[in-house]
Design a protein around this motif. Structure first.
Motif, PDB file in Angstrom:
ATOM      1  N   SER A  68       0.855  -1.447   0.001  1.00 27.75           N
ATOM      2  CA  SER A  68      -0.105   0.245  -0.123  1.00 27.75           C
ATOM      3  C   SER A  68       0.586   1.103  -0.057  1.00 27.75           C
ATOM      4  CB  SER A  68      -0.864   0.198   1.153  1.00 27.75           C
ATOM      5  OG  SER A  68      -1.958  -0.762   1.324  1.00 27.75           O
ATOM      6  N   ILE A  69       0.433   2.362  -0.573  1.00 29.96           N
ATOM      7  CA  ILE A  69       1.066   3.257  -0.302  1.00 29.96           C
ATOM      8  C   ILE A  69       0.790   4.140   0.086  1.00 29.96           C
ATOM      9  CG2 ILE A  69       1.534   5.982  -1.597  1.00 29.96           C
ATOM     10  CD1 ILE A  69       0.593   4.309  -4.183  1.00 29.96           C
ATOM     11  N   GLU A  70       1.727   5.183   1.172  1.00 27.46           N
ATOM     12  CA  GLU A  70       1.555   5.456   2.470  1.00 27.46           C
ATOM     13  C   GLU A  70       0.461   6.848   1.892  1.00 27.46           C
ATOM     14  OE1 GLU A  70       5.480   5.304   5.232  1.00 27.46           O
ATOM     15  OE2 GLU A  70       4.850   3.802   5.519  1.00 27.46           O
ATOM     16  N   SER A  71      -0.297   7.213   3.273  1.00 25.96           N
ATOM     17  CA  SER A  71      -1.155   8.105   3.326  1.00 25.96           C
ATOM     18  C   SER A  71      -0.030   9.718   3.250  1.00 25.96           C
ATOM     19  CB  SER A  71      -2.133   8.549   4.087  1.00 25.96           C
ATOM     20  OG  SER A  71      -1.166   8.385   5.630  1.00 25.96           O
ATOM     21  N   SER A  72       1.046   9.472   3.462  1.00 23.57           N
ATOM     22  CA  SER A  72       1.729  11.147   3.858  1.00 23.57           C
ATOM     23  C   SER A  72       2.291  10.733   2.120  1.00 23.57           C
ATOM     24  CB  SER A  72       2.936  10.880   4.277  1.00 23.57           C
ATOM     25  OG  SER A  72       3.817   9.696   4.802  1.00 23.57           O
ATOM     26  N   ILE A  73       2.561   9.619   1.806  1.00 21.12           N
ATOM     27  CA  ILE A  73       2.887   9.967   0.467  1.00 21.12           C
ATOM     28  C   ILE A  73       1.912   9.928  -0.760  1.00 21.12           C
ATOM     29  CG2 ILE A  73       4.068   8.350  -1.908  1.00 21.12           C
ATOM     30  CD1 ILE A  73       6.029   9.395   0.700  1.00 21.12           C
ATOM     31  N   LYS A  74       0.681  10.176  -0.941  1.00 19.60           N
ATOM     32  CA  LYS A  74       0.099  10.847  -1.276  1.00 19.60           C
ATOM     33  C   LYS A  74       0.116  11.983  -0.908  1.00 19.60           C
ATOM     34  CE  LYS A  74      -2.610   6.491  -1.758  1.00 19.60           C
ATOM     35  NZ  LYS A  74      -4.160   5.630  -2.461  1.00 19.60           N
ATOM     36  N   ASN A  75      -0.246  12.657  -0.027  1.00 19.47           N
ATOM     37  CA  ASN A  75      -0.749  13.583   0.157  1.00 19.47           C
ATOM     38  C   ASN A  75       0.143  14.673   0.063  1.00 19.47           C
ATOM     39  OD1 ASN A  75      -2.731  13.645   1.824  1.00 19.47           O
ATOM     40  ND2 ASN A  75      -1.721  13.323   3.684  1.00 19.47           N
ATOM     41  N   PHE A  77       2.616  13.913  -2.603  1.00 19.71           N
ATOM     42  CA  PHE A  77       2.593  14.504  -4.020  1.00 19.71           C
ATOM     43  C   PHE A  77       1.195  14.731  -5.234  1.00 19.71           C
ATOM     44  CE2 PHE A  77       5.756  11.597  -3.732  1.00 19.71           C
ATOM     45  CZ  PHE A  77       7.190  11.613  -5.178  1.00 19.71           C
ATOM     46  N   GLN A  78       0.132  14.668  -4.001  1.00 18.40           N
ATOM     47  CA  GLN A  78      -1.347  15.554  -5.071  1.00 18.40           C
ATOM     48  C   GLN A  78      -1.799  16.584  -5.612  1.00 18.40           C
ATOM     49  OE1 GLN A  78      -4.805  14.274  -4.505  1.00 18.40           O
ATOM     50  NE2 GLN A  78      -3.756  12.896  -3.415  1.00 18.40           N
ATOM     51  N   SER A  79      -0.938  17.612  -5.093  1.00 23.35           N
ATOM     52  CA  SER A  79      -0.626  18.384  -6.443  1.00 23.35           C
ATOM     53  C   SER A  79       0.444  18.466  -7.599  1.00 23.35           C
ATOM     54  CB  SER A  79      -0.049  19.827  -5.850  1.00 23.35           C
ATOM     55  OG  SER A  79       1.576  19.645  -6.208  1.00 23.35           O
ATOM     56  N   TRP A  81       0.273  15.629  -8.992  1.00 24.30           N
ATOM     57  CA  TRP A  81      -0.741  14.571  -9.741  1.00 24.30           C
ATOM     58  C   TRP A  81      -1.751  14.941 -10.514  1.00 24.30           C
ATOM     59  CZ3 TRP A  81      -0.671  10.013  -5.359  1.00 24.30           C
ATOM     60  CH2 TRP A  81       0.021   9.208  -5.524  1.00 24.30           C
ATOM     61  N   ALA A  82      -2.234  15.938 -10.089  1.00 27.17           N
ATOM     62  CA  ALA A  82      -3.318  17.002 -10.467  1.00 27.17           C
ATOM     63  C   ALA A  82      -3.004  17.194 -11.748  1.00 27.17           C
ATOM     64  CB  ALA A  82      -3.510  17.989  -9.484  1.00 27.17           C
ATOM     65  N   LYS A  83      -1.740  17.707 -11.818  1.00 27.29           N
ATOM     66  CA  LYS A  83      -0.846  18.369 -13.220  1.00 27.29           C
ATOM     67  C   LYS A  83      -0.662  17.230 -14.511  1.00 27.29           C
ATOM     68  CE  LYS A  83       1.704  21.812 -14.659  1.00 27.29           C
ATOM     69  NZ  LYS A  83       3.677  22.774 -14.150  1.00 27.29           N
ATOM     70  N   TYR A  84       0.238  16.865 -13.738  1.00 31.85           N
ATOM     71  CA  TYR A  84       0.739  15.275 -14.604  1.00 31.85           C
ATOM     72  C   TYR A  84       0.269  14.400 -14.604  1.00 31.85           C
ATOM     73  CZ  TYR A  84       5.549  19.100 -14.624  1.00 31.85           C
ATOM     74  OH  TYR A  84       5.624  19.981 -14.610  1.00 31.85           O
ATOM     75  N   ALA A  85      -0.314  13.714 -13.831  1.00 32.88           N
ATOM     76  CA  ALA A  85      -0.711  11.828 -13.899  1.00 32.88           C
ATOM     77  C   ALA A  85      -2.433  12.146 -13.209  1.00 32.88           C
ATOM     78  CB  ALA A  85      -0.008  11.752 -12.592  1.00 32.88           C
ATOM     79  N   PRO A  86      -3.437  13.308 -13.845  1.00 26.26           N
ATOM     80  CA  PRO A  86      -4.510  12.964 -13.572  1.00 26.26           C
ATOM     81  C   PRO A  86      -4.916  11.417 -12.689  1.00 26.26           C
ATOM     82  CG  PRO A  86      -4.572  13.749 -15.494  1.00 26.26           C
ATOM     83  CD  PRO A  86      -2.927  13.339 -15.296  1.00 26.26           C
ATOM     84  N   GLY A  87      -4.753  10.421 -13.738  1.00 21.92           N
ATOM     85  CA  GLY A  87      -5.369   9.291 -13.266  1.00 21.92           C
ATOM     86  C   GLY A  87      -4.652   8.710 -12.402  1.00 21.92           C
ATOM     87  N   TYR A  88      -3.621   9.297 -11.180  1.00 23.80           N
ATOM     88  CA  TYR A  88      -2.752   8.908  -9.620  1.00 23.80           C
ATOM     89  C   TYR A  88      -3.884   9.815  -8.262  1.00 23.80           C
ATOM     90  CZ  TYR A  88       1.304   7.010 -11.598  1.00 23.80           C
ATOM     91  OH  TYR A  88       2.328   6.202 -12.466  1.00 23.80           O
TER      92      TYR A  88
END
Length: 229
Positions: A68-75, A77-79, A81-88
């Motif tokens: 599993s991806i840790e929640s801190s990692i998702k947080n 990279f959110q911005s 990912w929104a620009k470069y990786a919408p699927g993420y």
């Protein structure tokens, strides 16, 4: 390593109801490639696959620590990912990590004895993806073809991205036209699994009907989709 970028609009015109396709027609994702993924690639197929996947999943005690991806990692990279990786933002990140990320970084094996290093490993993996996205901006050749609605020569795309043998092109036929769907580039890696420099792709990759069907089917020109809605 294979680094894959998909043309966001091509995917979203096919599946407009997907959550990742809520971006506007004037947004960055509507005018640029989006991240698909980064994965190790075999030079010859093994057990029916051209890449390793779900590495050490059979070792349940280890797999439960890394899957599993840790929640801190998702947080973190959110911005980006929104620009470069919408699927993420909608689940692709989980698929890419479990299937490919668990095979990509050498230091992941340290998680068995020290689970706290997982966040560093995941940060290194996703940071490498984001750096490659920034290193490979959408060329004007692609942007101009999208805006004009005119077809672009396949050889011109190949040359723009380094020349034949340095990448694969995945295309989709729709309503009698061939559209560019995905570009995949090959990279060397260091001892830790980090991408270093562009290299020629292995023959099994270049002969793959998934990775390189544009070239294998001898398509001469392709269209670049605009976002329809």
């Amino acid at each position: 390593l294979v680094f894959a970028m998909g043309w966001n609009n091509q995917y979203c015109n096919d599946k407009p109801s997907d959550k990742e396709c809520t971006y506007s027609q004037n947004s960055f994702p509507a005018k640029n490639f989006g991240l698909h993924g980064l994965w190790p690639q075999y030079n010859t197929s093994r057990s029916g696959h051209d890449w390793p996947q779900f590495c050490h999943k059979e070792e349940s005690s280890y797999w439960n620590k890394v899957a599993s991806i840790e929640s801190s990692i998702k947080n973190k990279f959110q911005s980006e990912w929104a620009k470069y990786a919408p699927g993420y933002l909608t689940g692709l990140e989980n698929h890419e990590w479990t299937k490919h990320g668990t095979c990509a970084m050498a230091s992941i094996l340290k998680v068995q004895s020290n689970p706290s290093v997982l966040s560093d490993v995941q940060a290194a993996y996703f940071s490498a993806q984001m750096q490659l996205m920034k290193d490979n901006p959408t060329p004007t050749l692609i942007s101009n073809a999208m805006e004009s609605g005119e077809a672009v020569n396949v050889n011109d795309i190949l040359e723009t991205f380094g020349g034949p043998g340095m990448l694969g092109l995945n295309c989709e036929t729709k309503n009698g036209k061939v559209y560019l769907n995905q570009i995949e580039m090959c990279y060397a890696k260091d001892s830790q699994g980090q991408p270093t420099k562009r290299v020629y792709c292995p023959q099994n990759f270049l002969k793959s009907s998934y990775d390189n069907n544009c070239v294998l089917n001898n398509y001469k020109e392709v269209y670049i989709a605009k976002k329809l809605n």
